[in-house]
Design a protein around this motif. Sequence first.
Motif, short mmCIF file in Angstrom:
data_model
loop_
_atom_site.label_atom_id
_atom_site.label_comp_id
_atom_site.label_asym_id
_atom_site.label_seq_id
_atom_site.Cartn_x
_atom_site.Cartn_y
_atom_site.Cartn_z
N ASN A 166 -39.42 -15.12 -0.09
CA ASN A 166 -39.00 -13.93 -0.83
C ASN A 166 -39.31 -14.00 -2.32
O ASN A 166 -38.76 -13.23 -3.10
CB ASN A 166 -37.50 -13.70 -0.64
CG ASN A 166 -37.14 -13.45 0.81
OD1 ASN A 166 -37.89 -12.81 1.53
ND2 ASN A 166 -36.00 -13.98 1.24
N SER A 167 -40.16 -14.91 -2.73
CA SER A 167 -40.47 -15.00 -4.15
C SER A 167 -41.92 -15.44 -4.33
O SER A 167 -42.44 -16.23 -3.54
CB SER A 167 -39.53 -15.98 -4.87
OG SER A 167 -39.69 -17.29 -4.35
N ALA A 168 -42.53 -14.90 -5.38
CA ALA A 168 -43.89 -15.27 -5.77
C ALA A 168 -43.82 -15.97 -7.13
O ALA A 168 -42.86 -15.80 -7.87
CB ALA A 168 -44.78 -14.02 -5.84
N PRO A 169 -44.82 -16.78 -7.44
CA PRO A 169 -44.78 -17.51 -8.72
C PRO A 169 -44.75 -16.55 -9.90
O PRO A 169 -45.44 -15.52 -9.92
CB PRO A 169 -46.06 -18.34 -8.71
CG PRO A 169 -46.61 -18.26 -7.35
CD PRO A 169 -46.01 -17.11 -6.66
N VAL A 170 -43.95 -16.91 -10.92
CA VAL A 170 -43.84 -16.13 -12.15
C VAL A 170 -43.91 -17.10 -13.32
O VAL A 170 -43.34 -18.19 -13.29
CB VAL A 170 -42.52 -15.33 -12.19
CG1 VAL A 170 -42.41 -14.55 -13.50
CG2 VAL A 170 -42.42 -14.39 -11.02
N HIS A 176 -46.45 -8.30 -14.92
CA HIS A 176 -47.22 -7.98 -13.71
C HIS A 176 -46.78 -8.86 -12.54
O HIS A 176 -46.66 -8.40 -11.40
CB HIS A 176 -48.71 -8.14 -13.98
CG HIS A 176 -49.30 -7.05 -14.83
ND1 HIS A 176 -48.72 -5.81 -14.93
CD2 HIS A 176 -50.41 -7.02 -15.62
CE1 HIS A 176 -49.44 -5.06 -15.74
NE2 HIS A 176 -50.46 -5.77 -16.19
N GLN A 177 -46.56 -10.14 -12.83
CA GLN A 177 -46.11 -11.03 -11.75
C GLN A 177 -44.72 -10.66 -11.27
O GLN A 177 -44.43 -10.73 -10.07
CB GLN A 177 -46.13 -12.48 -12.25
CG GLN A 177 -47.51 -13.05 -12.43
CD GLN A 177 -47.47 -14.50 -12.87
OE1 GLN A 177 -46.49 -14.96 -13.46
NE2 GLN A 177 -48.54 -15.24 -12.60
N GLY A 178 -43.85 -10.24 -12.19
CA GLY A 178 -42.52 -9.83 -11.77
C GLY A 178 -42.54 -8.57 -10.93
O GLY A 178 -41.72 -8.42 -10.01
N ALA A 179 -43.48 -7.66 -11.21
CA ALA A 179 -43.57 -6.43 -10.42
C ALA A 179 -44.21 -6.66 -9.06
O ALA A 179 -44.11 -5.81 -8.17
CB ALA A 179 -44.36 -5.37 -11.19
N ALA A 180 -44.89 -7.80 -8.88
CA ALA A 180 -45.58 -8.07 -7.62
C ALA A 180 -44.76 -8.96 -6.69
O ALA A 180 -45.32 -9.62 -5.81
CB ALA A 180 -46.94 -8.71 -7.90
N GLN A 181 -43.46 -9.01 -6.87
CA GLN A 181 -42.62 -9.83 -6.00
C GLN A 181 -42.51 -9.19 -4.61
O GLN A 181 -42.47 -7.97 -4.48
CB GLN A 181 -41.22 -9.98 -6.61
CG GLN A 181 -41.19 -10.76 -7.91
CD GLN A 181 -41.62 -12.20 -7.72
OE1 GLN A 181 -41.18 -12.87 -6.80
NE2 GLN A 181 -42.51 -12.67 -8.58
N PRO A 182 -42.47 -10.00 -3.55
CA PRO A 182 -42.36 -9.44 -2.20
C PRO A 182 -40.97 -8.85 -1.93
O PRO A 182 -39.99 -9.20 -2.60
CB PRO A 182 -42.63 -10.65 -1.30
CG PRO A 182 -42.25 -11.82 -2.13
CD PRO A 182 -42.58 -11.46 -3.55
#
Length: 708
Positions: free
Chosen positions: A678-682, A663-669
């Motif tokens: 350009n990255s969210a925590p995973v 889910h975190q990987g699919a929610a990347q900006p």
Amino acid sequence: MKRFRFATLSIATCAVLAGAPGIGHAQRANEPITLNFVNAEIEAVARTMAVITGRSIVVDPRVKGTINLATDRPVPPQAAFNQFLAALRLSGYTVVESGGLYKVVPEADAKLQGGTVSVGPAGPGGSQIVTQIFRLNHETANNLVPILRPLISPNNTINVNPGNNSLVITDYADNLQRIGRIISALDVSNATDVEVIPLRHALASDLAPVVQRLAETGGGSASGAPAAAAGQGQSDTSFRTTVIAEPRSNTLVVRAANAARMNLVRSLVERLDQPGSQNPSGNIYVVYLKNAEATRLAVTLRAAMAGMSSTGGAGAGTGAIAPAGIGGANATAAASNPATAALQGAAQPSTGGQIQADPATNSLIITAPEPQYRQLRAVIDRLDARRAQVFVESLIAEVNADKAAEFGIQWQNVLGAATSSVLGVLGTNFSIGGTNIIDLQKGVATGAATPATGFNFGLVRNANGNYVLAALARFLETNAEGNVLSTPNLLTLDNEEAKIVIGQNVPFITGQYTNANSGNNGSVNPFQTIERKDVGLTLRVKPQISENGTVRMQIFQEVSSVLPSSINSSTGLVTNKRSIESNVLVEDGAIVVLGGLLQDEYGSGQEKIPGVGDVPVFGNLFKTETRSRKKTNLMVFLRPVVVRDAAASDALSLDRYDMMRNHQGAAQPVPSVLVPVNSAPVLPPLVPIPRFNAPAAAPAPSSAPASR
């Protein structure tokens, strides 16, 4: 007797000889013959053999070359055919039989052609390719593959069927006879009979793990079979030395791989089964617990000992650890969470009696004679077993659908001249919809004219230079839908209560006071009393696993929210609340519905002028009407899953961990140059940690669980 001499014969010459008079197999089938083929083509020799033996022989087009075949004295036709097969084998070819037809093919393709298949001991020898199935009674089939593989020609195969522990070998018939003799010599029972070793001083439950580990690691590859199986990536327990403790008679039940390993176990037990140095009249033992809680177990054991004595004091002991059930909605915090309350009371060591608990090391200190200690230790070993856990998955599904429609016409008019002292007023004024025409007319002077939502159509007239609203028509239709799915999850021990709260801690005013300002300083000292309550989603559950695998659960579930329209209300906040409190019985992994709400509301309102408003079509000018419908579908489901061991717990945790990571990987900006974030925590990739306390003979798993 016929004598055949061929020296570098062509296929045509051999065909002529094969059809010559006096060589027919019907007349000469059993007559001895003498062979003398020198550099003869294989196909020509095969045709001659077909005539001599009366068999149908065909030659694969890929079979090329010449062979030498000669006999010093006359031989029967079958012996001549066997010599022909041996000559083909030396040239890299062989003969396979399929439905009475003999085919000369390359040796590498023989295993793919139809051939003889037999089960059991190897049949008669020969140079033909056949398939033999050997069923093993004692040895593991995987253990024999490394031994037999070098004995089989490279072009042929050996396979294992683990289902019935058998070997499937395709090779020459004479070689299968040799392999059959090797398998018969190896497929014997090497394990010893079961032996019971009584103990005089040591406890069987203490000595069994030590002897088991020493017996498995002391002899290395004495048994041979486990090592071979481990090399194949499988755990073979056929010949592993097994030591089991029998607490009732204080004995060890041993089954060894062989007589030497049994002697090793006997010597180990004899050395370890020695009397201790403690005083037999007052021994002190320390028992470290693996799973149970020392404080609770100490109270249980003291109650059991008190029940065995004649004094009878079991009531106090058992009452000290009796867990409270799940209370109602108005229960106190201590009663709603007995597990937490019990831990707070067990912070210090329990004293008194023969059994004491040390919470710091989670151990029991037992002061008792050795016979009584053995009885207590047998009870402790059973109570200190790993308890199963229950993963509770709750699903709350709510679907709302609201519809509303409004229609109304209002109008006002003044009758009479502006200079007249008496004026008449004629019109309609309705309040449905929240805004009437009189309020709008008043708002024109102050600039606060706010028509209601929806489509508004109005008429204004000029009265002495001022525009006054004379007529207003209003149309409105609203639709609202909502779909909410909540899945609170909990993991708890068997027969232990767990609670999860997801929401807000909202203050509720319970009282307030302001003085009357009777003093000279004019100060006012107001104060309020506030009580904070959790508003949101609450799940409290206590599972109990039965022997047949069903799960009995005490459940309290609540979904509450603050009514938005009451936030600034002078009377205080208003909360919406949906709660379920129930006891259910569910199968492991099954889904059960706890309860729900199916609600369908309809409301309507109408204001009209009597009589005139009832006239068809024309009467709509003299009335206002509203209609609304609200549907609410709410269902609560529950799904318990029993987690009995560490492997199941790891698989469940890894599955949820990967789900959140995906889910975190699919929610990347979306990558952007202008906004360089350009990255969210995973979550980092999770690598399983090996368990160092696993048995030495068990091989490490080669891959993660299937759900991973």
